[in-house]
Design a protein around this motif. Sequence first.
Motif, PDB file in Angstrom:
ATOM      1  N   ASP A 117      49.698  96.960  49.671  1.00  0.00           N
ATOM      2  CA  ASP A 117      50.012  95.928  48.676  1.00  0.00           C
ATOM      3  C   ASP A 117      51.387  95.291  48.877  1.00  0.00           C
ATOM      4  O   ASP A 117      51.822  94.465  48.091  1.00  0.00           O
ATOM      5  CB  ASP A 117      49.872  96.473  47.255  1.00  0.00           C
ATOM      6  N   ASP A 120      51.962  89.954  51.004  1.00  0.00           N
ATOM      7  CA  ASP A 120      51.708  88.796  50.132  1.00  0.00           C
ATOM      8  C   ASP A 120      51.534  89.149  48.657  1.00  0.00           C
ATOM      9  O   ASP A 120      50.630  88.640  47.997  1.00  0.00           O
ATOM     10  CB  ASP A 120      50.482  88.011  50.612  1.00  0.00           C
ATOM     11  N   ASN A 121      52.379  90.017  48.119  1.00  0.00           N
ATOM     12  CA  ASN A 121      52.293  90.270  46.682  1.00  0.00           C
ATOM     13  C   ASN A 121      53.041  89.163  45.937  1.00  0.00           C
ATOM     14  O   ASN A 121      53.664  88.303  46.549  1.00  0.00           O
ATOM     15  CB  ASN A 121      52.800  91.677  46.333  1.00  0.00           C
ATOM     16  N   SER A 122      53.019  89.188  44.627  1.00  0.00           N
ATOM     17  CA  SER A 122      53.541  88.064  43.843  1.00  0.00           C
ATOM     18  C   SER A 122      55.046  87.842  43.991  1.00  0.00           C
ATOM     19  O   SER A 122      55.523  86.739  43.792  1.00  0.00           O
ATOM     20  CB  SER A 122      53.205  88.260  42.357  1.00  0.00           C
ATOM     21  N   GLY A 123      55.811  88.869  44.362  1.00  0.00           N
ATOM     22  CA  GLY A 123      57.259  88.698  44.458  1.00  0.00           C
ATOM     23  C   GLY A 123      57.809  88.811  45.861  1.00  0.00           C
ATOM     24  O   GLY A 123      59.021  88.810  46.058  1.00  0.00           O
ATOM     25  N   ASN A 124      56.935  88.925  46.868  1.00  0.00           N
ATOM     26  CA  ASN A 124      57.407  89.188  48.213  1.00  0.00           C
ATOM     27  C   ASN A 124      56.306  88.827  49.205  1.00  0.00           C
ATOM     28  O   ASN A 124      55.177  89.254  49.050  1.00  0.00           O
ATOM     29  CB  ASN A 124      57.757  90.684  48.314  1.00  0.00           C
ATOM     30  N   GLU A 125      56.660  88.077  50.226  1.00  0.00           N
ATOM     31  CA  GLU A 125      55.653  87.707  51.219  1.00  0.00           C
ATOM     32  C   GLU A 125      55.244  88.895  52.087  1.00  0.00           C
ATOM     33  O   GLU A 125      54.176  88.912  52.673  1.00  0.00           O
ATOM     34  CB  GLU A 125      56.170  86.565  52.101  1.00  0.00           C
ATOM     35  N   GLU A 168      51.125  96.720  39.338  1.00  0.00           N
ATOM     36  CA  GLU A 168      50.935  95.875  40.505  1.00  0.00           C
ATOM     37  C   GLU A 168      52.289  95.703  41.174  1.00  0.00           C
ATOM     38  O   GLU A 168      53.298  95.490  40.499  1.00  0.00           O
ATOM     39  CB  GLU A 168      50.388  94.497  40.092  1.00  0.00           C
ATOM     40  N   ARG A 169      52.326  95.775  42.485  1.00  0.00           N
ATOM     41  CA  ARG A 169      53.587  95.556  43.199  1.00  0.00           C
ATOM     42  C   ARG A 169      54.012  94.108  43.029  1.00  0.00           C
ATOM     43  O   ARG A 169      53.215  93.196  43.123  1.00  0.00           O
ATOM     44  CB  ARG A 169      53.424  95.865  44.690  1.00  0.00           C
ATOM     45  N   LYS A 170      55.321  93.947  42.785  1.00  0.00           N
ATOM     46  CA  LYS A 170      55.867  92.600  42.610  1.00  0.00           C
ATOM     47  C   LYS A 170      57.186  92.486  43.349  1.00  0.00           C
ATOM     48  O   LYS A 170      58.194  92.104  42.765  1.00  0.00           O
ATOM     49  CB  LYS A 170      56.080  92.303  41.137  1.00  0.00           C
TER      50      LYS A 170
END
Length: 178
Positions: A117, A120-125, A168-170
């Motif tokens: 995860d 491309d999570n919401s806070g990190n490409e 969720e990882r962010k």
Amino acid sequence: MKRGFKVVTKYLDKGLNLPKRATRNAAGYDFECAEDFVLPSIWKKDFLKILRAVRKQKDYSNEDLVKADACLKPYLVPTGIKAYMQDDEFLMLANRSSNPLKRRLVLPNGVGIVDSDYYDNSGNEGEIFFQLLNFGLKDVVIKKGERIGQGIFMPYLQIDDEDKPLAERKGGFGSSGR
């Protein structure tokens, strides 16, 4: 697509090579440095002087420890690469066998773990960095395209009746908690 590598947006036009295995039976995919990078020696910043002072004192200050600790800070060497994989896999980052011998470079965390995860999570490409520490006497200049480490895709197992994490990882380094 099961697993593989892509270049992160920041480096799309920089001519990076995707990690590849050097030989037919190699387990690891060789990662290259994304740009010229200077890795300072730990012996800079009066490390020995601070270490001697701390050794002589029976009651050393927190400030002394902070100064000594700062000299041992690892640096994050950019690869410009992100990795995608299955949910039950991770990418293990390991040192190259020649790094400690020839260049005096080590991974202070022993191995790095890139979770699925992280990509491309919401806070990190999901750019992968190698944490490196230079214990040589001189700074080391790592040129763009030099191999700095290797990545090995690995499956992992989960225990029976595990409470499923809800978070969720962010983000990137350290984003999954303390």
